[in-house]
Design an enzyme around this catalytic site. Sequence first.
Site, PDB file in Angstrom:
ATOM      1  N   ARG A   4       0.831  -1.213   0.000  1.00  0.00           N
ATOM      2  CA  ARG A   4       0.000   0.000   0.000  1.00  0.00           C
ATOM      3  C   ARG A   4       0.866   1.264   0.000  1.00  0.00           C
ATOM      4  O   ARG A   4       0.465   2.289  -0.550  1.00  0.00           O
ATOM      5  CB  ARG A   4      -0.978  -0.001   1.180  1.00  0.00           C
ATOM      6  CG  ARG A   4      -2.029   1.096   1.075  1.00  0.00           C
ATOM      7  CD  ARG A   4      -3.109   0.953   2.125  1.00  0.00           C
ATOM      8  NE  ARG A   4      -4.154   0.007   1.762  1.00  0.00           N
ATOM      9  CZ  ARG A   4      -5.315   0.341   1.210  1.00  0.00           C
ATOM     10  NH1 ARG A   4      -5.566   1.607   0.914  1.00  0.00           N
ATOM     11  NH2 ARG A   4      -6.218  -0.575   0.939  1.00  0.00           N
TER      12      ARG A   4
ATOM     13  N   ARG B 273      -3.561   3.043  11.054  1.00  0.00           N
ATOM     14  CA  ARG B 273      -4.379   3.924  10.224  1.00  0.00           C
ATOM     15  C   ARG B 273      -3.630   4.451   8.988  1.00  0.00           C
ATOM     16  O   ARG B 273      -2.674   5.193   9.092  1.00  0.00           O
ATOM     17  CB  ARG B 273      -4.838   5.097  11.084  1.00  0.00           C
ATOM     18  CG  ARG B 273      -6.004   5.876  10.546  1.00  0.00           C
ATOM     19  CD  ARG B 273      -6.391   6.948  11.549  1.00  0.00           C
ATOM     20  NE  ARG B 273      -7.744   7.436  11.350  1.00  0.00           N
ATOM     21  CZ  ARG B 273      -8.393   8.195  12.242  1.00  0.00           C
ATOM     22  NH1 ARG B 273      -7.803   8.522  13.381  1.00  0.00           N
ATOM     23  NH2 ARG B 273      -9.626   8.602  12.009  1.00  0.00           N
TER      24      ARG B 273
ATOM     25  N   GLU C 181      -9.507   6.336   7.272  1.00  0.00           N
ATOM     26  CA  GLU C 181      -8.068   6.560   7.115  1.00  0.00           C
ATOM     27  C   GLU C 181      -7.682   7.808   6.323  1.00  0.00           C
ATOM     28  O   GLU C 181      -6.698   8.472   6.674  1.00  0.00           O
ATOM     29  CB  GLU C 181      -7.440   5.330   6.446  1.00  0.00           C
ATOM     30  CG  GLU C 181      -7.454   4.101   7.324  1.00  0.00           C
ATOM     31  CD  GLU C 181      -7.035   2.848   6.568  1.00  0.00           C
ATOM     32  OE1 GLU C 181      -5.993   2.288   6.902  1.00  0.00           O
ATOM     33  OE2 GLU C 181      -7.768   2.450   5.634  1.00  0.00           O
TER      34      GLU C 181
END
Length: 778
Positions: free
Chosen positions: A325, A357, A728
């Site tokens: 990510r 987060r 997030e």
Amino acid sequence: MLKRLQRGAPGNAVEGDVHTPRRHDSAHLHVSGQARYTDDLPEPADCLQIYVAMSERAHATIDKMDLSAVRTAPGVVCVISAEDIPGANDIGPVVQDDPVFAETKVFYHGQPLFAVAATSRKAARLAAMRAELEYTDAPALLDIAAARAAEDIIETPQTMRLGNAAEAIASAPTVLNGALEMGGQDHFYLEGQIALSVPGEDGALLIYSSTQNPTEAQHLIAHLLHKPSSAVTVEVRRMGGAFGGKETQSTLVAAIAALVTHKTGQAAKLRLDRDDDMIMTGKRHDFQIRYQAGFDAQGLLHGVSFDLASRCGFSTDLSLAINDRAMFHSDNCYFLRNAEIVSHRLRTHTVSNTAFRGFGGPQGMLGIERLMDQVAFEVGRDPLDVRLDNLYGGEGKNLTPYHQVVEDNVAGELIETLAASSNYRARRAEIEASNKQPGVIKRGIALTPVKFGISFTAKHLNQAGALIHVYADGTIQLNHGGTEMGQGLMVKVAQVVAHEFQVDIDQIKIMATSTEKVPNTSATAASSGSDLNGMAAQVAARKIKDRLIGFLAERDGVPIESVVFENNRIRAGDTDYSFQEVVKAAYFGRISLSATGYYRTPKIHYDRDKHRGRPFFYFAYGAAVSEVEIDTLTGENRVTRTDILHDVGRSLNPAIDMGQIEGGFIQGMGWLTMEELVYDAEGRLRTHAPSTYKIPTSADRPGVFNVEIWDKGSNQEHTIHHSKAVGEPPFMLAISVFSALTHAVSGAADHKVFPQLDAPATPERILMAVDAVRAELD
């Protein structure tokens, strides 16, 4: 039938309907102290209290672990270690490399060695001190540099490519190189890690756990105990915060409690104190980023290469997906026509880092935003203009480095709106003029955007289930697989159900999340809680509603299309009934008033071997302008003003979403300015309490804090009522603070030197950066 039932609900006519602000369902319990967390649950009379003994070495062989004196200590009922585990000594969520207890070696300071269960927590702790332990130390790799030098990795380096970055950089008019380091972050949830295990019949276990991931805990504990998953039930009504720290890390605590119950047949509770919690559990991954970029005189990027390296800790945990990510978000809002992103996942002798987060997204995003600031400095333009020129656009400018087409790009309009409403350009000009005047205080300002992909990047996790019961008196019980950690998921899903039945939300009873009610759930993570569970609950509600419509149409001899739910009533042709009347009649008519719902996210696909596909269903957007002041004599700093404009689609609950935006920003600001994890040369965490680890307080919020939800927000994808995720994305709005601090430090050298400032930008780092830019100017 679902389409027809949609027409049967005009909407916005009942208390607590969707798109309306509504207080958190537990708000009255929170403020009155009546909300029950795991530690508030009544304990069975024979409940044992557990203490976990931890390694005092970062990397060593265990030569001796004599626990005989521990077992005979006052109050001790049992002592468990690796040899007491009937199944596999492993709770790794992805890769089987995460033992509950160390066996012959220890791999980080704080690794669990054994657990003591006694009549009191104090007795268990005192008993643990009687253990006789001897080690032979081994070399420890404690940071990114050491692990990189030793080539100790948890996975081979991963590469993502678009075009030919090396060729584009080499042929660009201007080339720059840069580097950035950013620290980790402790979750510092208000409620620490805790679990209560209660024995059931025939070896079954009921575990109350403060966890974001009940199903994973259930499956891993069953494997640990060599039991079927059906013998283990995990339940959670609410957590006092989690932020990703209870997605996998909570399983360790629940597993130890379950082991004690399995061995003794008694209830057992394990509650970590703050120090032990911070030492034993994982953090946000710290990163080092190196970058090279080629660009023209206007700052338009021709080619970019990023080299990302992260400290993953001793085991894999979720580091593969987290680092993926980070790669996914190394573009943020910008079209990188030629890009190469390389990711190094490094194994160290420190606690295994984990979800937090943003899940790697903030780290990747911080790299490209630093690059944008540096490019703007090199070409002498306002960073906002360089950002705008490099944004994703239409055909030919809409392909990400992982080859997903950006179809819902609203970043440009949102940024321009915020720049105007915050008076950004005039304020920047005034600040730069002010910084040229003599004075100790220098100011900075920055506008940074956010584009955050929404979906689990592991495709199979993008599914959810729900279970709804409608009782004969018209009240409704709501169960689903999502967990509540203070973010307001439960009230949002309840609003979805209230909307479908067109009843007041007070008629809906929100139940604890339990593997007994909804099986095989995914963690409440990836900002997908409302998207997944809201849709599943909607499906379940519509099944029941479909049955009620069919029943009423047949009984009253009216067309199905004439049955309308509205304002706590149901109209069938010209006849109007209360919701309760129809439900009771349906019960006597032998109509099922219970239904399950299931949802899986469409369109997503991803080939991880090639790092290509569509991992995200859609993107959430936002932007923030932050203004800061720094004291050039001490490095002290403060945020004087922040303006935020955030896209949440068509908000399910604007009040809840506003809280998430504000809270996410403040938490991100803490990561980038003050929260510092310090390890000593032996691998011991030295900042493991609020006395040494500082999180933002109310006094640290911006002096002026203007937050707005974008009124043009929608979602072109078919999400729950066209809303967007909000958990997030706001965290990364705080990058504006870091960029503003960089601007302020540059102001200490009349904006003639671009500073090297790493995160967190503590007063010490700011002071050193100020000294460095002034020295370079001289």
